[in-house]
Write an enzyme that holds these catalytic residues in place. Structure first.
Site, PDB file in Angstrom:
ATOM      1  N   GLY A 215       2.636  -5.611   1.974  1.00 13.13           N
ATOM      2  CA  GLY A 215       2.879  -4.316   1.335  1.00 13.13           C
ATOM      3  C   GLY A 215       3.239  -4.503  -0.127  1.00 13.13           C
ATOM      4  O   GLY A 215       3.079  -5.596  -0.670  1.00 13.13           O
ATOM      5  N   ASN A 216       3.704  -3.449  -0.749  1.00 10.09           N
ATOM      6  CA  ASN A 216       4.155  -3.574  -2.137  1.00 10.09           C
ATOM      7  C   ASN A 216       5.334  -2.640  -2.389  1.00 10.09           C
ATOM      8  O   ASN A 216       5.754  -1.905  -1.504  1.00 10.09           O
ATOM      9  CB  ASN A 216       2.993  -3.305  -3.100  1.00 10.09           C
ATOM     10  N   ARG A 217       5.860  -2.689  -3.591  1.00  6.93           N
ATOM     11  CA  ARG A 217       7.119  -1.996  -3.887  1.00  6.93           C
ATOM     12  C   ARG A 217       6.952  -0.518  -4.254  1.00  6.93           C
ATOM     13  O   ARG A 217       7.917   0.129  -4.646  1.00  6.93           O
ATOM     14  CB  ARG A 217       7.833  -2.701  -5.043  1.00  6.93           C
TER      15      ARG A 217
END
Ligand code: CTP
Length: 410
Positions: A215-217
């Site tokens: 995933g990412n932020r």
């Protein structure tokens, strides 16, 4: 941090009519929120409302007078209710009791609120709250049908626990939802009325095995702010969301997706009849080449472990192809998350993805980019114009993006 005022509400005259229901106290919160948003809020309490909550509470949160029936007979002002009603951009009556609904349906005018409602020229939102039996009563239902037909906006009631302790339909919807609904009603004739705008937000998640993902932020805050701002200007908004735990702006059609592939399909489909796409989502560029059917286990001697990755579709590239094929969507706006050579890299993306505008974002800065409420962006247009913006809230960035979109739509 000071709360943003909301341009849609700026100096708008909003009357809150409060009737006698146990939920009356919650309207103080709505009065406060509207006032903070920049509206000029006048409150009118019916006689029975004052049994639950007093005018002082409302005057304190709105910084303006709260009126009761005593004001109907004041003679130091010329017919205050007519003035109030005529200048109101919006009248919200909450809680709207069965009694007040009956009065409005039949044009009765025997207290300050009902007289003001008759004089009102702007839209009127009614937020019913009453015991379930009173709501389902044929008389109330007939009154509501009349009001609906005459163009009153009816919000709720919701299903839930009522003051009587019973569960049923009759509960007043919460002030946050009233605020969202008011934005739809007030924004309906805005510059984006009759436009369909697709907005993507949040980060995608690419599964590795049944319990893990890449995933990412991204929090989705910027995309959600854009969706809300577009609704404020009257647009029909489809909001395509990766991972984000934010409340859906009232009126948006939300489509939740997980992976880049799913987001790609959802975006292309929604864009087929859209006027514009604003692609604020943080899309994963890679996905696991193979999705493990079971949880990947370590063994006694696992030290290194590699996951083979392959490319995900570039959604904006696919949108560019669709636009070339069917002309939809005519306008595309992308974001560029960069940690170095902001202008250079963003300009290259603008060209490669065939965008009309790119919003370049230095995600390495602490006060801009992921998860925070502020952003510092630079607009780069297809014509080459570079416009750096100051640090501002994501809501303000959203307004500026839409200003540019409106210019692009012509
Ligand atoms: N984007 C997309 N599809 C992808 C990746 C990104 O549509 N698979 C979109 C993003 O939503 C954003 C724009 O493309 O609007 C730029 O995203 P960004 O992550 O900054 O760039 P990338 O295309 O991933 O390029 P790079 O790897 O060079 O950073």
């Amino acid at each position: 941090m000071t709360m943003d005022t909301i341009p849609l509400f700026h100096n708008k005259n909003i009357i809150l009519g409060v009737c006698g229901g146990i939920a009356a106290y919650k309207i103080a919160e709505l009065a406060s929120k509207l006032t903070q948003a920049g509206a000029l809020v006048d409150v009118i309490l019916t006689e029975s409302a004052t049994k639950f909550v007093g005018p002082v509470t409302f005057a304190a949160v709105s910084g303006r007078s709260a009126l009761t029936d005593a004001d109907l007979w004041r003679h130091d002002q010329h017919v205050p209710h007519v003035q109030l009603g005529e200048k109101a951009d919006l009248l919200i009556i909450a809680p709207a009791t069965a009694n007040t609904l009956a009065k409005l349906a039949h044009g009765q005018a025997d207290n300050l609120l009902s007289v003001t409602a008759l004089a009102a020229r702007g839209p009127i939102i009614l937020v019913p709250a009453m015991d379930g039996g009173m709501w389902s009563n044929a008389a109330t239902q007939a009154n509501v049908a009349i009001l609906r037909e005459r163009g009153f906006h009816i919000l709720g009631p919701a299903l839930g626990r009522m003051a009587s302790g019973l569960i049923g339909e009759g509960r007043m919807v919460e002030p946050a939802e009233m605020l969202g609904y008011a934005r739809v009603v007030l924004g309906a004739k805005g510059q984006l009325a009759k436009r369909k705008i697709v907005v993507s937000a949040g980060g995608t998640q690419e599964a590795i095995d049944p319990v893990r993902f890449i995933g990412n932020r991204s929090s989705g805050k910027q995309g959600f702010a854009i969706a809300q701002a577009a609704i404020d200007r009257g647009a029909a908004v489809t909001l395509i969301v990766g991972a984000a735990t934010l409340p859906t702006p009232y009126g948006a059609k939300r489509i939740d997706v997980e992976t880049a592939q799913q987001m790609c399909e959802a975006v292309l489909a929604a864009c087929r009849d859209a006027d514009a796409l604003i692609m604020a989502a943080a899309v994963a560029d890679f996905q696991a080449a193979q999705l493990a059917a079971h949880k990947i286990k370590k063994t006694q001697d696992t030290v290194d472990f590699a996951i083979q990755l392959t490319r995900t579709p570039d959604i904006l590239q696919a949108v560019k192809d669709q636009k070339e094929a069917i002309g939809k969507p005519p306008i595309t706006i992308g974001f560029a998350a960069e940690t170095q050579n902001l202008i250079e890299n963003a300009t290259a993306k603008l060209t490669r993805k065939g965008l009309d505008l790119i919003v370049a974002n230095d995600v390495a800065a602490a006060d801009a980019g992921f998860a925070v409420d502020t952003n510092r962006v630079t607009f780069i247009g297809a014509g080459g114009g570079v416009e750096p913006l100051a640090l501002m809230s994501k809501a303000q960035v959203a307004e500026r993006v839409l200003d540019r979109l409106i210019k692009l739509l012509g």
